[in-house]
Design an enzyme around this catalytic site. Sequence first.
Site: not given
Length: 171
Positions: A66, A69-71, A76
Amino acid sequence: MTKANSYTKEELIACGHGELLGKNSPRLPVDNMLMIDRVVTINDNGGTFGKGEIVAELDIDPDLWFFGCHFVEDPVMPGCLGLDAMWQLVGFFLAWEGAQGKGRALGVGEVKFTGQVLPGAKKVTYKLNIKRTIHRKLVMGIADATLEVDGREIYSATDLKVGVFTDTSTF
């Protein structure tokens, strides 16, 4: 099946395949959606309400899926993944108690985020206090929980609800 009071990552993965607590018991997700590396303790008489508690951990690695891709350029851990881990643990508690069927998250009372899990963190700790379990036609667990990152509480959730269903075709 003998109930243990702690579980390894390998055992949690086995639960996801129906090989730990029984083929028909509620299962944990596997692979990227399993947000738990170990259950440090689980019991049915501890916690704030004296009805059970779970303490579990997730090791944070900057390469977790994650963060990429986040962000972009602002990595985070999504708050919803920490919340999902709490639901996963309520379902695991019901399976550990012997429930049979498929676990489904049913709701939550209130969720508060007061911090974030960043790639430089080392460990997330989930602490759940079981408020009530119902074992009738409806099997349901209700718990309050917190999430700590490196010892600092940053999420809290009240009245997490998970049900166990023998038939989910009309759910």
